[in-house]
Design a protein around this motif. Structure first.
Motif, PDB file in Angstrom:
ATOM      1  N   THR A  21      -2.393  21.112 -17.013  1.00 20.64           N
ATOM      2  CA  THR A  21      -1.228  21.346 -18.130  1.00 20.64           C
ATOM      3  C   THR A  21      -1.805  20.412 -19.470  1.00 20.64           C
ATOM      4  OG1 THR A  21       0.296  19.850 -17.161  1.00 20.64           O
ATOM      5  CG2 THR A  21       0.156  22.078 -16.473  1.00 20.64           C
ATOM      6  N   GLU A  23      -0.825  17.485 -19.033  1.00 21.01           N
ATOM      7  CA  GLU A  23      -0.137  16.190 -18.661  1.00 21.01           C
ATOM      8  C   GLU A  23      -0.932  15.403 -17.484  1.00 21.01           C
ATOM      9  OE1 GLU A  23       4.295  15.494 -16.609  1.00 21.01           O
ATOM     10  OE2 GLU A  23       3.378  17.435 -16.533  1.00 21.01           O
ATOM     11  N   GLU A  25      -1.623  13.444 -14.259  1.00 27.76           N
ATOM     12  CA  GLU A  25      -1.454  13.858 -12.892  1.00 27.76           C
ATOM     13  C   GLU A  25      -0.082  13.176 -12.421  1.00 27.76           C
ATOM     14  OE1 GLU A  25      -2.687  16.050  -9.050  1.00 27.76           O
ATOM     15  OE2 GLU A  25      -3.143  16.367 -11.506  1.00 27.76           O
ATOM     16  N   ARG A  28       3.337  14.382 -13.010  1.00 29.03           N
ATOM     17  CA  ARG A  28       3.535  15.621 -12.617  1.00 29.03           C
ATOM     18  C   ARG A  28       4.203  15.318 -10.979  1.00 29.03           C
ATOM     19  NH1 ARG A  28      -1.034  19.749 -12.937  1.00 29.03           N
ATOM     20  NH2 ARG A  28      -2.062  17.830 -12.901  1.00 29.03           N
ATOM     21  N   ARG A  31       7.784  13.879 -10.464  1.00 27.40           N
ATOM     22  CA  ARG A  31       8.518  15.040 -10.757  1.00 27.40           C
ATOM     23  C   ARG A  31       8.803  16.059  -9.640  1.00 27.40           C
ATOM     24  NH1 ARG A  31       6.764  16.538 -15.321  1.00 27.40           N
ATOM     25  NH2 ARG A  31       5.931  18.460 -14.854  1.00 27.40           N
TER      26      ARG A  31
END
Length: 83
Positions: A21, A23, A25, A28, A31
């Motif tokens: 994405t 973003e 790693e 992510r 989250r």
């Protein structure tokens, strides 16, 4: 009938396999683990990598060393098990 058995719910985490994405790693993963904790799961299982047994299998390297990743994720959680 209650036999005293307890069911534990877990989710398996295999870093490096999610869709890219853009973003980084680690945020992510943070989250993901925090969402699992908020959903009242008991633990997150971290898949470690090992060399592939045959030459026809692709072995994707882990982006983080497993023990270090678990230690880092432990700093952002309080109730979920990290295995």
């Amino acid at each position: 009938m209650d036999n005293g058995a307890t069911m534990h719910l877990a989710v398996s985490l295999f870093p490096g396999t999610a869709h890219l994405t853009g973003e980084p790693e680690f945020p992510r993963l943070v989250r993901f683990v925090q969402q699992a904790e908020a959903a009242a799961l008991d633990m997150v299982l971290l898949a470690d990598s090992a060399p592939a047994s045959d030459s026809g299998t692709v072995n994707n390297p882990m982006p983080f060393e497993a023990t270090t990743l678990l230690a880092a994720l432990a700093t952002v959680t309080s109730r979920i098990g990290l295995v």
